[in-house]
Motif scaffolding. Structure first.
Motif, PDB file in Angstrom:
ATOM      1  N   HIS A  19      40.916  30.901  35.026  1.00  0.00           N
ATOM      2  CA  HIS A  19      41.119  32.213  34.417  1.00  0.00           C
ATOM      3  C   HIS A  19      40.505  32.286  33.025  1.00  0.00           C
ATOM      4  N   ARG A  20      40.644  31.251  32.232  1.00  0.00           N
ATOM      5  CA  ARG A  20      40.022  31.248  30.897  1.00  0.00           C
ATOM      6  C   ARG A  20      38.506  31.337  31.019  1.00  0.00           C
ATOM      7  N   GLU A  21      37.946  30.613  31.971  1.00  0.00           N
ATOM      8  CA  GLU A  21      36.498  30.666  32.178  1.00  0.00           C
ATOM      9  C   GLU A  21      36.051  32.066  32.551  1.00  0.00           C
ATOM     10  N   GLN A  22      36.806  32.734  33.416  1.00  0.00           N
ATOM     11  CA  GLN A  22      36.448  34.093  33.824  1.00  0.00           C
ATOM     12  C   GLN A  22      36.443  35.035  32.621  1.00  0.00           C
ATOM     13  N   VAL A  23      37.468  34.950  31.797  1.00  0.00           N
ATOM     14  CA  VAL A  23      37.552  35.803  30.606  1.00  0.00           C
ATOM     15  C   VAL A  23      36.413  35.466  29.648  1.00  0.00           C
ATOM     16  N   CYS A  24      36.110  34.189  29.481  1.00  0.00           N
ATOM     17  CA  CYS A  24      35.002  33.775  28.607  1.00  0.00           C
ATOM     18  C   CYS A  24      33.684  34.388  29.061  1.00  0.00           C
ATOM     19  N   HIS A  25      33.430  34.363  30.361  1.00  0.00           N
ATOM     20  CA  HIS A  25      32.172  34.912  30.881  1.00  0.00           C
ATOM     21  C   HIS A  25      32.064  36.408  30.594  1.00  0.00           C
ATOM     22  N   ILE A  26      33.156  37.140  30.778  1.00  0.00           N
ATOM     23  CA  ILE A  26      33.145  38.584  30.503  1.00  0.00           C
ATOM     24  C   ILE A  26      32.872  38.831  29.022  1.00  0.00           C
ATOM     25  N   LEU A  27      33.530  38.091  28.146  1.00  0.00           N
ATOM     26  CA  LEU A  27      33.341  38.288  26.709  1.00  0.00           C
ATOM     27  C   LEU A  27      31.938  37.888  26.265  1.00  0.00           C
ATOM     28  N   ASP A  28      31.404  36.812  26.829  1.00  0.00           N
ATOM     29  CA  ASP A  28      30.039  36.396  26.482  1.00  0.00           C
ATOM     30  C   ASP A  28      29.016  37.452  26.883  1.00  0.00           C
ATOM     31  N   GLU A  29      29.264  38.139  27.984  1.00  0.00           N
ATOM     32  CA  GLU A  29      28.320  39.147  28.489  1.00  0.00           C
ATOM     33  C   GLU A  29      28.515  40.521  27.845  1.00  0.00           C
ATOM     34  N   ALA A  30      29.650  40.745  27.216  1.00  0.00           N
ATOM     35  CA  ALA A  30      29.995  42.075  26.703  1.00  0.00           C
ATOM     36  C   ALA A  30      29.044  42.530  25.599  1.00  0.00           C
ATOM     37  N   LEU A  31      28.588  43.757  25.716  1.00  0.00           N
ATOM     38  CA  LEU A  31      27.781  44.374  24.673  1.00  0.00           C
ATOM     39  C   LEU A  31      28.628  45.301  23.812  1.00  0.00           C
ATOM     40  N   ASP A  32      29.920  45.357  24.143  1.00  0.00           N
ATOM     41  CA  ASP A  32      30.870  46.188  23.416  1.00  0.00           C
ATOM     42  C   ASP A  32      32.020  45.314  22.941  1.00  0.00           C
ATOM     43  N   GLN A  33      33.062  45.930  22.469  1.00  0.00           N
ATOM     44  CA  GLN A  33      34.270  45.227  22.066  1.00  0.00           C
ATOM     45  C   GLN A  33      35.343  45.636  23.073  1.00  0.00           C
ATOM     46  N   PRO A  34      35.453  44.910  24.180  1.00  0.00           N
ATOM     47  CA  PRO A  34      36.348  45.341  25.256  1.00  0.00           C
ATOM     48  C   PRO A  34      37.825  45.154  24.921  1.00  0.00           C
ATOM     49  N   CYS A  35      38.647  46.013  25.515  1.00  0.00           N
ATOM     50  CA  CYS A  35      40.098  45.840  25.436  1.00  0.00           C
ATOM     51  C   CYS A  35      40.518  45.029  26.669  1.00  0.00           C
ATOM     52  N   ALA A  36      41.763  44.646  26.726  1.00  0.00           N
ATOM     53  CA  ALA A  36      42.253  43.844  27.850  1.00  0.00           C
ATOM     54  C   ALA A  36      42.045  44.576  29.179  1.00  0.00           C
ATOM     55  N   ASP A  37      42.277  45.896  29.186  1.00  0.00           N
ATOM     56  CA  ASP A  37      42.068  46.680  30.412  1.00  0.00           C
ATOM     57  C   ASP A  37      40.612  46.632  30.857  1.00  0.00           C
ATOM     58  N   ASP A  38      39.684  46.732  29.907  1.00  0.00           N
ATOM     59  CA  ASP A  38      38.256  46.648  30.240  1.00  0.00           C
ATOM     60  C   ASP A  38      37.942  45.306  30.895  1.00  0.00           C
ATOM     61  N   ILE A  39      38.456  44.243  30.301  1.00  0.00           N
ATOM     62  CA  ILE A  39      38.218  42.895  30.839  1.00  0.00           C
ATOM     63  C   ILE A  39      38.804  42.794  32.240  1.00  0.00           C
ATOM     64  N   HIS A  40      40.003  43.318  32.420  1.00  0.00           N
ATOM     65  CA  HIS A  40      40.673  43.295  33.726  1.00  0.00           C
ATOM     66  C   HIS A  40      39.832  44.031  34.771  1.00  0.00           C
ATOM     67  N   HIS A  41      39.354  45.223  34.437  1.00  0.00           N
ATOM     68  CA  HIS A  41      38.536  46.005  35.379  1.00  0.00           C
ATOM     69  C   HIS A  41      37.236  45.277  35.721  1.00  0.00           C
ATOM     70  N   ARG A  42      36.604  44.684  34.728  1.00  0.00           N
ATOM     71  CA  ARG A  42      35.345  43.968  34.971  1.00  0.00           C
ATOM     72  C   ARG A  42      35.563  42.757  35.864  1.00  0.00           C
ATOM     73  N   LEU A  43      36.671  42.062  35.648  1.00  0.00           N
ATOM     74  CA  LEU A  43      36.966  40.906  36.498  1.00  0.00           C
ATOM     75  C   LEU A  43      37.325  41.341  37.917  1.00  0.00           C
ATOM     76  N   ARG A  44      38.096  42.408  38.047  1.00  0.00           N
ATOM     77  CA  ARG A  44      38.455  42.907  39.382  1.00  0.00           C
ATOM     78  C   ARG A  44      37.212  43.324  40.159  1.00  0.00           C
ATOM     79  N   ALA A  45      36.234  43.917  39.454  1.00  0.00           N
ATOM     80  CA  ALA A  45      34.983  44.323  40.090  1.00  0.00           C
ATOM     81  C   ALA A  45      34.212  43.121  40.630  1.00  0.00           C
TER      82      ALA A  45
END
Length: 137
Positions: A19-45
């Motif tokens: 789970h930490r790795e998944q969150v790390c990948h989303i944050l590394d790829e983010a071009l914005d400043q995501p909120c927890a909901d954004d991260i959740h939606h991106r991971l669910r996708a």
């Protein structure tokens, strides 16, 4: 090039979990400043079944470890960005909600001086400007 968050996680002595790795990948790829909901939606996708509660716990742990900065950019949700070597601030477009990072060295020096004049060493600060982008009228 900045060090990937997953590598910094290990440098801080935090255990590497799926789970930490998944969150790390989303944050590394983010071009914005995501909120927890954004991260959740991106991971669910991507097919992840991580819970929103787990994401909040992971983000809180990353903030405590100094890997992420929690941002108050207006609105009800906290946003997150990776802590990097270069300090910057943000300006929020009140029409669109778009966030733009900016750096102003003279301002940072002035803030350090204000703190020093008051007898403090400036450790951290948060500055967010709110305005309307006149370039897009």
């Amino acid at each position: 090039m900045r060090t990937r968050l997953i590598e910094r996680l290990q440098q801080q002595g935090l255990r590497r979990t799926a789970h930490r790795e998944q969150v790390c990948h989303i944050l590394d790829e983010a071009l914005d400043q995501p909120c927890a909901d954004d991260i959740h939606h991106r991971l669910r996708a991507r097919g992840s079944r991580i819970s929103l509660g787990s994401i909040y716990r992971i983000l809180d742990g990353f903030v405590r470890a100094g890997l992420l900065r929690r941002l108050h950019l207006g609105g009800p949700r906290m946003r997150y960005e990776i802590v990097g070597p270069d300090r910057h601030d943000h300006i929020v477009d009140m029409r669109t909600g778009a966030v733009e990072a900016f750096r102003h060295d003279a301002l940072q020096c002035r803030l350090r001086k204000i703190a020093a004049d008051a007898g403090y060493e400036l450790i951290d600060y948060e500055l967010t400007l709110h305005g309307m982008d006149q370039r897009k009228l």
